[in-house]
Design an enzyme around this catalytic site. Structure first.
Site, short mmCIF file in Angstrom:
data_model
loop_
_atom_site.label_atom_id
_atom_site.label_comp_id
_atom_site.label_asym_id
_atom_site.label_seq_id
_atom_site.Cartn_x
_atom_site.Cartn_y
_atom_site.Cartn_z
N HIS A 32 44.97 59.98 51.41
CA HIS A 32 44.32 59.21 50.87
C HIS A 32 42.86 59.21 51.52
CE1 HIS A 32 46.80 57.07 48.14
NE2 HIS A 32 47.89 57.37 49.14
N GLU A 43 40.02 58.06 50.43
CA GLU A 43 39.34 56.87 49.85
C GLU A 43 39.62 55.86 50.94
OE1 GLU A 43 42.03 58.04 48.55
OE2 GLU A 43 43.33 56.35 47.60
N CYS A 57 47.26 61.96 46.26
CA CYS A 57 48.71 61.53 46.50
C CYS A 57 49.73 61.84 45.35
CB CYS A 57 48.66 60.28 46.87
SG CYS A 57 50.41 59.58 47.67
#
Ligand code: XMP
Length: 521
Positions: free
Chosen positions: A177, A179, A87
């Site tokens: 993202h 994660e 990002c």
């Protein structure tokens, strides 16, 4: 104890994203050690740590052109170490190498479908056979022009350069993202980066942690004595058991019964640590002292301060009686050390002064030992199981240092505490019986200082309100209330009212955090 002296690692440079810790955990879950460093701290690097085999640049709330707020030493990108930008990290890589980053016309937020343009080591097995993958986006700036030597690997409807790579230098940027769990195959990105690109070997498991920590504790403590405040919570239980395995009877634990504990808590702690594990445990019954000092005190901060100070006093008194103690153990965890709050320069205002059983006296002049300092909570839990602590202890919901005192708004009396202990017991037992306990991050009962009218049989009652709180959360920083079925809330309400004298009304707290907090005070 710093684990990285001899461990290869992935260094995560933090630009203030709320997900930075999640990236570190994902890497560790893959079996590789990872560490977080505030981006402003890079300038202090004299010699770069040769154990760093890969760098991840996190997301963050800033804009790459807010140069006065970003103190990023981009020399780090010249170390010939593979770099993955996530990002904001993706945008800063693009800008550093001459690309163009600007505000997008349309903000991209939430689940997004991205499409493959070409093959890359980073995206091996990431796309399905139609060449698409679902990812989670949260950005308003985007890369409009690629830097030199970079190629686009994937795009979405609103952003042309969702994944980019510079194959020669091993630089990668992703706009989404990986994660967060919403990015279905996010872990594959990390796996490819860590193993295929950075070529690190597995070096992180709870078994390895246990062995490493025991060895290091023995080296540090030698034959000296170490003192530990044991509360029966996950962190202090794991620290104590770890130290016990390392130094045996040279560990002395002190358990203070503040009178603000849950039902049967003191018996459970004594049975587990003294009887089952045969540890040196001093039990201090300071119930009357705490209850007396809290008499007629209703301000939440004053309550917290009284309890914190009293705890330290009691602890010191008993600690002094033990001869030849050199060390004091604390259950500090990695999130306590990470400075992500200051990354963007904003100071989060103090909401509550936390009392931690671990936050012990400085003036005792003992040397500190904090064996869990580089571990996340989930890693501490796994380590606890490795140390043969029961699942019952390891998977317990968090319990705050000030205990039931902050679950009885207003002034506290022994009568109120006893009513609350019973109500809480029935609630938690019901959650366990209905197999809901482990689906919930934290649950408890509170006693509201308001009496209302009720009717039982033919009689009018005038008694307290019991508030039930059950939340889901990742880390306690944000939380959502748990959505029980009507049948469950109905039965727990009946159970409490039928069994606990002093309560005639049960309510369920349906606020999230923010705007509320998890505890009432
Ligand atoms: P709040 O109420 O701030 O709670 O949303 C977040 C988490 O922290 C726990 N908590 C504490 N833990 N000492 C602790 O050790 C404290 O003083 C304390 N106050 C709150 C709370 O139970 C929740 O898990």
């Amino acid at each position: 104890m710093h684990p990285s002296n001899n461990l290869n690692k992935i260094l995560i440079i933090d630009f203030g994203s709320q997900f930075t810790q999640l990236i570190a955990r994902r890497i560790r879950e893959l079996g590789v050690y990872s560490e977080i460093l505030n981006h402003k701290k890079i300038k202090y690097f004299k010699q770069f740590d040769s154990n760093v085999k890969g760098i991840i640049l996190s997301g963050g709330p800033l804009n790459v052109y807010e140069t006065s707020k970003i103190k990023f030493n981009s020399k780090i990108l010249k170390l010939k170490i593979p770099v993955l930008g996530v990002c904001f990290g993706h945008q800063i890589i693009s800008k550093t190498f001459g690309g163009v980053v600007k505000k997008s016309k349309k903000r991209e937020f939430g689940l997004t479908l991205i499409k493959k343009i070409k093959k890359s080591k980073l995206t091996n097995n990431f796309f399905n056979n139609r060449g698409t993958s679902k990812v989670w986006m949260s950005h308003s700036d985007q890369v409009f022009k690629l830097p030199k030597k970079f190629k686009a690997i994937a795009y979405s409807e609103n952003s042309k350069f969702c994944i980019i790579e510079n194959k020669v230098d091993n630089f990668f940027g992703i706009q989404f993202h990986p994660e967060v769990t919403h990015t279905t195959r996010g872990n594959i990105i990390f796996k490819n980066f860590v193993y295929s690109i950075c070529k690190i070997k597995k070096n992180w498991s709870s078994k390895k942690q246990k062995e490493r920590l025991i060895k290091e504790i023995r080296q540090k403590i030698g034959r000296s004595k170490v003192l530990c405040a044991l509360s029966g919570g996950v962190d202090s239980s794991v620290v104590s058991k770890l130290l016990y395995n390392a130094v045996g009877k040279n560990l002395v634990c002190i358990f203070v019964n503040t009178g603000l504990l849950r039902k049967n808590e003191e018996t459970e702690v004594i049975n587990t640590f003294k009887k089952k594990h045969n540890m040196n445990l001093i039990y201090v019954n300071a119930k009357n002292l705490f209850i007396n000092k809290l008499k007629n005190v209703s301000d939440p901060e004053t309550k917290r301060k009284i309890i914190g100070n009293l705890f330290v006093k009691v602890f010191e008194k008993y600690a002094k009686k033990i001869k030849k103690v050199e060390f004091l153990a604390q259950g500090t965890l990695y999130p306590d050390l990470i400075e992500s709050k200051s990354v963007t320069g904003s100071q989060t205002s103090k909401i509550k002064s936390h009392h931690n059983v671990g936050g012990l006296p400085k003036k005792m002049k003992l040397k500190l030992i904090e064996p869990l300092k580089y571990l996340f909570k989930d890693e501490v839990r796994k380590l606890g199981l490795e140390l043969n602590l029961s699942n019952k202890i390891i998977s317990r919901h968090p319990f705050p240092g000030p205990g039931l005192a902050i679950r009885i708004p207003g002034s506290i009396t022994e009568k109120k505490i006893n009513i609350l202990k019973e109500a809480d017991y029935y609630f938690i037992e019901a959650l366990k019986n209905q197999k809901l306990y482990h689906k919930i991050w934290q649950a408890y009962a509170a006693l509201l200082p308001v009496k209302t009218v009720g009717v039982m049989g033919d009689n009018r009652t005038y008694e307290y309100i019991c508030l039930l709180r059950a939340i889901t959360s990742e880390d306690g920083m944000t939380a959502d209330f748990y959505n029980f079925k009507k049948k469950f809330v109905q039965s727990i309400s009946n159970k409490i009212i039928n069994n606990v004298r002093g309560i005639n009304r049960v309510v369920y707290d349906i606020t999230s955090k923010p705007p509320s907090t998890i505890e009432l005070e």
